[in-house]
Scaffold this motif. Structure first.
Motif, PDB file in Angstrom:
ATOM      1  N   GLY A 203       0.789  -1.217   0.000  1.00 48.06           N
ATOM      2  CA  GLY A 203       0.000   0.000   0.000  1.00 48.06           C
ATOM      3  C   GLY A 203       0.824   1.271   0.000  1.00 48.06           C
ATOM      4  N   ASP A 204       1.855   1.345   0.855  1.00 51.14           N
ATOM      5  CA  ASP A 204       2.673   2.564   0.918  1.00 51.14           C
ATOM      6  C   ASP A 204       3.344   2.834  -0.420  1.00 51.14           C
ATOM      7  N   ASP A 205       3.828   1.769  -1.071  1.00 52.73           N
ATOM      8  CA  ASP A 205       4.478   1.938  -2.378  1.00 52.73           C
ATOM      9  C   ASP A 205       3.471   2.351  -3.446  1.00 52.73           C
ATOM     10  N   LEU A 206       2.265   1.813  -3.375  1.00 55.62           N
ATOM     11  CA  LEU A 206       1.231   2.174  -4.348  1.00 55.62           C
ATOM     12  C   LEU A 206       0.817   3.632  -4.180  1.00 55.62           C
ATOM     13  N   VAL A 207       0.723   4.085  -2.940  1.00 58.86           N
ATOM     14  CA  VAL A 207       0.401   5.494  -2.690  1.00 58.86           C
ATOM     15  C   VAL A 207       1.489   6.385  -3.272  1.00 58.86           C
ATOM     16  N   ARG A 208       2.752   5.996  -3.059  1.00 57.83           N
ATOM     17  CA  ARG A 208       3.856   6.768  -3.636  1.00 57.83           C
ATOM     18  C   ARG A 208       3.812   6.750  -5.155  1.00 57.83           C
ATOM     19  N   ALA A 209       3.464   5.593  -5.737  1.00 51.84           N
ATOM     20  CA  ALA A 209       3.371   5.502  -7.200  1.00 51.84           C
ATOM     21  C   ALA A 209       2.349   6.495  -7.735  1.00 51.84           C
ATOM     22  N   CYS A 210       1.207   6.604  -7.077  1.00 49.01           N
ATOM     23  CA  CYS A 210       0.178   7.549  -7.522  1.00 49.01           C
ATOM     24  C   CYS A 210       0.688   8.990  -7.457  1.00 49.01           C
ATOM     25  N   LYS A 211       1.519   9.276  -6.485  1.00 45.70           N
ATOM     26  CA  LYS A 211       2.021  10.640  -6.326  1.00 45.70           C
ATOM     27  C   LYS A 211       3.070  11.007  -7.368  1.00 45.70           C
ATOM     28  N   THR A 212       3.636   9.991  -8.069  1.00 46.27           N
ATOM     29  CA  THR A 212       4.633  10.304  -9.093  1.00 46.27           C
ATOM     30  C   THR A 212       4.009  10.842 -10.372  1.00 46.27           C
ATOM     31  N   LEU A 213       2.691  10.784 -10.497  1.00 44.65           N
ATOM     32  CA  LEU A 213       2.050  11.261 -11.730  1.00 44.65           C
ATOM     33  C   LEU A 213       2.355  12.734 -11.957  1.00 44.65           C
ATOM     34  N   ARG A 214       2.631  13.079 -13.222  1.00 48.79           N
ATOM     35  CA  ARG A 214       2.842  14.476 -13.565  1.00 48.79           C
ATOM     36  C   ARG A 214       2.526  14.684 -15.045  1.00 48.79           C
ATOM     37  N   TRP A 215       2.303  15.925 -15.387  1.00 43.69           N
ATOM     38  CA  TRP A 215       2.073  16.329 -16.771  1.00 43.69           C
ATOM     39  C   TRP A 215       3.415  16.726 -17.385  1.00 43.69           C
ATOM     40  N   ASP A 216       3.742  16.135 -18.534  1.00 42.77           N
ATOM     41  CA  ASP A 216       4.914  16.538 -19.306  1.00 42.77           C
ATOM     42  C   ASP A 216       4.426  17.355 -20.498  1.00 42.77           C
ATOM     43  N   GLY A 217       3.985  18.565 -20.219  1.00 44.41           N
ATOM     44  CA  GLY A 217       3.346  19.382 -21.240  1.00 44.41           C
ATOM     45  C   GLY A 217       1.840  19.289 -21.140  1.00 44.41           C
TER      46      GLY A 217
END
Length: 254
Positions: A203-217
Protein backbone atom coordinates in the motif's frame (compact mmCIF):
# COMPACT_ATOMS: atom_id res chain seq x y z
CA UNK A 1 4.78 4.58 22.15
CA UNK A 2 4.11 3.64 18.50
CA UNK A 3 0.66 3.69 16.94
CA UNK A 4 -0.65 0.50 15.36
CA UNK A 5 -0.98 1.07 11.61
CA UNK A 6 -0.50 -2.14 9.65
CA UNK A 7 -1.29 -5.85 9.58
CA UNK A 8 0.02 -8.16 6.89
CA UNK A 9 0.17 -11.85 6.08
CA UNK A 10 3.46 -13.60 5.38
CA UNK A 11 4.42 -14.38 2.66
CA UNK A 12 3.32 -10.92 1.50
CA UNK A 13 4.80 -10.91 -2.00
CA UNK A 14 6.30 -13.16 -4.64
CA UNK A 15 6.67 -13.72 -8.35
CA UNK A 16 3.58 -13.14 -10.48
CA UNK A 17 4.06 -16.35 -12.45
CA UNK A 18 5.17 -18.64 -9.59
CA UNK A 19 3.46 -19.70 -6.33
CA UNK A 20 4.24 -17.63 -3.27
CA UNK A 21 4.18 -20.90 -1.29
CA UNK A 22 4.37 -24.54 -2.35
CA UNK A 23 1.09 -25.29 -0.58
CA UNK A 24 -1.81 -24.26 -2.89
CA UNK A 25 -4.03 -23.21 0.02
CA UNK A 26 -1.32 -21.07 1.59
CA UNK A 27 -0.47 -19.58 -1.80
CA UNK A 28 -4.11 -18.65 -2.44
CA UNK A 29 -4.60 -17.22 1.06
CA UNK A 30 -1.39 -15.19 0.93
CA UNK A 31 -2.37 -13.66 -2.39
CA UNK A 32 -6.00 -12.77 -1.64
CA UNK A 33 -5.12 -11.47 1.82
CA UNK A 34 -2.67 -8.96 0.29
CA UNK A 35 -5.48 -6.62 -0.75
CA UNK A 36 -7.56 -7.40 2.35
CA UNK A 37 -4.69 -6.48 4.68
CA UNK A 38 -3.89 -3.27 2.82
CA UNK A 39 -7.54 -2.19 2.85
CA UNK A 40 -7.79 -3.01 6.58
CA UNK A 41 -4.57 -1.11 7.27
CA UNK A 42 -5.92 2.00 5.54
CA UNK A 43 -8.27 2.47 8.48
CA UNK A 44 -5.85 1.68 11.33
CA UNK A 45 -3.94 4.99 11.63
CA UNK A 46 -7.19 6.84 12.22
CA UNK A 47 -7.98 4.62 15.20
CA UNK A 48 -4.90 5.91 17.11
CA UNK A 49 -4.27 2.59 18.87
CA UNK A 50 -1.20 2.76 21.12
CA UNK A 51 0.85 -0.40 20.65
CA UNK A 52 4.18 -2.07 21.34
CA UNK A 53 4.90 -2.00 17.59
CA UNK A 54 3.25 -0.39 14.60
CA UNK A 55 3.04 -3.61 12.54
CA UNK A 56 1.70 -7.12 13.07
CA UNK A 57 2.68 -10.07 10.90
CA UNK A 58 0.38 -13.08 10.58
CA UNK A 59 2.66 -15.88 9.40
CA UNK A 60 0.85 -18.35 7.15
CA UNK A 61 3.89 -20.51 6.40
CA UNK A 62 2.83 -24.11 7.19
CA UNK A 63 6.05 -24.69 9.17
CA UNK A 64 5.48 -21.63 11.39
CA UNK A 65 2.52 -22.98 13.37
CA UNK A 66 2.42 -26.31 15.22
CA UNK A 67 -1.37 -26.50 15.13
CA UNK A 68 -3.08 -28.82 12.62
CA UNK A 69 -4.65 -27.43 9.48
CA UNK A 70 -8.37 -26.81 10.18
CA UNK A 71 -11.37 -27.39 7.96
CA UNK A 72 -13.05 -24.51 6.15
CA UNK A 73 -15.93 -24.51 8.64
CA UNK A 74 -13.71 -24.58 11.74
CA UNK A 75 -14.02 -21.77 14.29
CA UNK A 76 -11.69 -18.81 13.83
CA UNK A 77 -9.60 -19.56 16.97
CA UNK A 78 -8.52 -22.78 15.20
CA UNK A 79 -7.27 -20.73 12.23
CA UNK A 80 -5.35 -17.85 13.80
CA UNK A 81 -3.35 -17.28 16.97
CA UNK A 82 -1.55 -14.14 18.14
CA UNK A 83 1.32 -14.05 20.59
CA UNK A 84 0.65 -12.19 23.82
CA UNK A 85 4.43 -11.67 24.14
CA UNK A 86 6.27 -9.03 22.16
CA UNK A 87 8.85 -10.61 19.85
CA UNK A 88 11.35 -8.51 17.92
CA UNK A 89 10.23 -5.33 16.16
CA UNK A 90 6.66 -6.35 15.36
CA UNK A 91 3.63 -8.10 16.78
CA UNK A 92 3.39 -11.72 15.67
CA UNK A 93 0.66 -14.20 14.93
CA UNK A 94 0.20 -17.44 13.03
CA UNK A 95 -2.43 -18.57 10.58
CA UNK A 96 -3.29 -22.22 10.02
CA UNK A 97 -4.80 -21.87 6.54
CA UNK A 98 -7.90 -24.06 6.21
CA UNK A 99 -7.66 -27.07 3.95
CA UNK A 100 -9.47 -26.33 0.67
CA UNK A 101 -9.02 -22.55 0.77
CA UNK A 102 -7.65 -22.52 -2.79
CA UNK A 103 -10.90 -24.02 -4.11
CA UNK A 104 -13.15 -21.33 -2.61
CA UNK A 105 -14.98 -18.94 -4.95
CA UNK A 106 -13.31 -15.53 -4.96
CA UNK A 107 -15.99 -13.80 -2.88
CA UNK A 108 -15.86 -16.46 -0.16
CA UNK A 109 -12.06 -16.42 -0.16
CA UNK A 110 -12.06 -12.66 0.42
CA UNK A 111 -14.67 -12.93 3.16
CA UNK A 112 -12.81 -15.68 5.01
CA UNK A 113 -9.52 -13.83 4.64
CA UNK A 114 -11.08 -10.73 6.20
CA UNK A 115 -12.53 -12.77 9.07
CA UNK A 116 -9.12 -14.32 9.77
CA UNK A 117 -7.27 -11.00 9.64
CA UNK A 118 -9.87 -9.24 11.79
CA UNK A 119 -9.84 -12.06 14.35
CA UNK A 120 -6.05 -11.80 14.53
CA UNK A 121 -6.25 -8.07 15.29
CA UNK A 122 -8.96 -8.74 17.89
CA UNK A 123 -6.62 -11.22 19.57
CA UNK A 124 -3.98 -8.49 19.68
CA UNK A 125 -6.56 -6.08 21.08
CA UNK A 126 -7.20 -8.46 23.96
CA UNK A 127 -3.48 -8.76 24.70
CA UNK A 128 -3.03 -4.96 24.67
CA UNK A 129 -6.33 -4.06 26.41
CA UNK A 130 -7.75 -2.18 23.41
CA UNK A 131 -11.48 -1.68 23.13
CA UNK A 132 -12.40 -4.26 20.46
CA UNK A 133 -15.39 -2.18 19.36
CA UNK A 134 -12.98 0.42 17.96
CA UNK A 135 -11.74 -2.12 15.42
CA UNK A 136 -15.21 -2.38 13.92
CA UNK A 137 -14.27 0.75 11.99
CA UNK A 138 -11.48 -1.10 10.16
CA UNK A 139 -13.78 -4.04 9.43
CA UNK A 140 -16.48 -1.77 8.01
CA UNK A 141 -13.90 0.12 5.95
CA UNK A 142 -12.95 -3.07 4.11
CA UNK A 143 -16.56 -4.11 3.67
CA UNK A 144 -17.54 -0.70 2.32
CA UNK A 145 -14.82 -1.00 -0.33
CA UNK A 146 -16.16 -4.32 -1.55
CA UNK A 147 -13.39 -6.30 0.18
CA UNK A 148 -10.83 -4.73 -2.14
CA UNK A 149 -7.96 -2.31 -1.82
CA UNK A 150 -7.69 0.84 -3.84
CA UNK A 151 -6.16 4.28 -3.34
CA UNK A 152 -6.74 7.42 -5.37
CA UNK A 153 -3.90 9.86 -5.95
CA UNK A 154 -4.41 13.63 -6.01
CA UNK A 155 -5.82 15.33 -9.10
CA UNK A 156 -3.15 17.29 -10.98
CA UNK A 157 -3.95 19.95 -13.57
CA UNK A 158 -2.31 20.19 -16.99
CA UNK A 159 -0.18 23.30 -17.61
CA UNK A 160 -2.95 24.82 -19.75
CA UNK A 161 -5.61 23.95 -17.10
CA UNK A 162 -7.80 22.24 -19.72
CA UNK A 163 -7.51 18.79 -18.15
CA UNK A 164 -6.79 17.09 -14.84
CA UNK A 165 -5.33 13.65 -14.21
CA UNK A 166 -4.98 11.28 -11.29
CA UNK A 167 -3.63 7.78 -10.69
CA UNK A 168 -5.68 5.07 -8.97
CA UNK A 169 -3.94 2.07 -7.39
CA UNK A 170 -5.46 -1.32 -6.65
CA UNK A 171 -4.50 -4.85 -5.63
CA UNK A 172 -6.09 -7.75 -7.50
CA UNK A 173 -7.08 -11.10 -6.01
CA UNK A 174 -3.79 -12.63 -7.17
CA UNK A 175 -1.99 -10.28 -4.79
CA UNK A 176 -0.47 -8.09 -7.49
CA UNK A 177 -0.58 -4.29 -7.56
CA UNK A 178 -1.83 -2.22 -10.45
CA UNK A 179 -2.21 1.46 -11.28
CA UNK A 180 -4.37 3.13 -13.91
CA UNK A 181 -4.64 6.80 -14.85
CA UNK A 182 -7.78 8.85 -15.39
CA UNK A 183 -7.96 12.12 -17.32
CA UNK A 184 -10.94 14.44 -17.02
CA UNK A 185 -11.86 17.80 -18.50
CA UNK A 186 -11.71 20.94 -16.37
CA UNK A 187 -15.44 20.39 -15.79
CA UNK A 188 -14.81 16.85 -14.47
CA UNK A 189 -15.92 14.78 -17.47
CA UNK A 190 -13.94 11.54 -17.79
CA UNK A 191 -12.36 11.35 -21.24
CA UNK A 192 -9.62 8.72 -20.90
CA UNK A 193 -8.84 5.84 -18.56
CA UNK A 194 -5.61 4.00 -19.20
CA UNK A 195 -5.09 0.26 -19.09
CA UNK A 196 -3.82 -0.96 -15.70
CA UNK A 197 -0.05 -1.02 -15.28
CA UNK A 198 1.76 -3.55 -13.13
CA UNK A 199 2.88 -1.79 -9.98
CA UNK A 200 4.18 -2.32 -6.45
CA UNK A 201 2.50 -4.86 -4.15
CA UNK A 202 2.30 -2.84 -0.94
CA UNK A 203 0.00 0.00 0.00
CA UNK A 204 2.67 2.56 0.92
CA UNK A 205 4.48 1.94 -2.38
CA UNK A 206 1.23 2.17 -4.35
CA UNK A 207 0.40 5.49 -2.69
CA UNK A 208 3.86 6.77 -3.64
CA UNK A 209 3.37 5.50 -7.20
CA UNK A 210 0.18 7.55 -7.52
CA UNK A 211 2.02 10.64 -6.33
CA UNK A 212 4.63 10.30 -9.09
CA UNK A 213 2.05 11.26 -11.73
CA UNK A 214 2.84 14.48 -13.56
CA UNK A 215 2.07 16.33 -16.77
CA UNK A 216 4.91 16.54 -19.31
CA UNK A 217 3.35 19.38 -21.24
CA UNK A 218 -0.36 19.99 -21.94
CA UNK A 219 -1.06 16.59 -23.54
CA UNK A 220 1.15 13.94 -21.96
CA UNK A 221 0.87 12.30 -18.55
CA UNK A 222 3.62 10.16 -17.09
CA UNK A 223 4.22 8.28 -13.85
CA UNK A 224 6.38 5.61 -12.24
CA UNK A 225 4.27 2.58 -11.21
CA UNK A 226 7.13 1.32 -9.04
CA UNK A 227 6.75 4.28 -6.69
CA UNK A 228 10.36 5.42 -6.98
CA UNK A 229 9.82 9.14 -6.58
CA UNK A 230 13.51 10.01 -6.71
CA UNK A 231 14.34 8.74 -10.22
CA UNK A 232 12.98 8.79 -13.77
CA UNK A 233 14.39 5.33 -14.54
CA UNK A 234 10.99 3.63 -14.53
CA UNK A 235 8.86 6.57 -15.65
CA UNK A 236 6.34 5.76 -18.37
CA UNK A 237 4.06 7.75 -20.63
CA UNK A 238 0.64 6.47 -19.64
CA UNK A 239 -1.61 8.95 -21.42
CA UNK A 240 -0.93 10.94 -24.60
CA UNK A 241 -3.90 13.10 -25.61
CA UNK A 242 -2.39 13.51 -29.08
CA UNK A 243 -2.81 9.83 -29.80
CA UNK A 244 0.50 8.35 -28.71
CA UNK A 245 0.69 4.83 -27.35
CA UNK A 246 0.22 4.33 -23.63
CA UNK A 247 2.90 2.68 -21.57
CA UNK A 248 5.92 3.74 -23.64
CA UNK A 249 8.99 4.18 -21.40
CA UNK A 250 10.80 7.47 -21.83
CA UNK A 251 13.14 9.79 -20.03
CA UNK A 252 10.74 12.60 -19.24
CA UNK A 253 12.33 16.03 -18.83
CA UNK A 254 11.86 17.69 -15.46
Amino acid sequence: MPKFRQVHVWPDSGFAERPWDDDPDVDAFSRVSRGICEAYSQALPGLALVARASIMRLNADPDASPRPRPALDAPLPDMVEVSARFLGSQENGWVAVPVGFAKLPTDRARQLSLRIVHHGVLELAQALSWDPVVLTGALHHVEARGLRYWSEGPWKSAPDRRHRARAVASISDDGLGHVHVEVVTAAGELIIRSEPFDAAYHGDDLVRACKTLRWDGPARVSMDPSGFTWTDQHRQTVIDLNGGHAGVPHNAPR
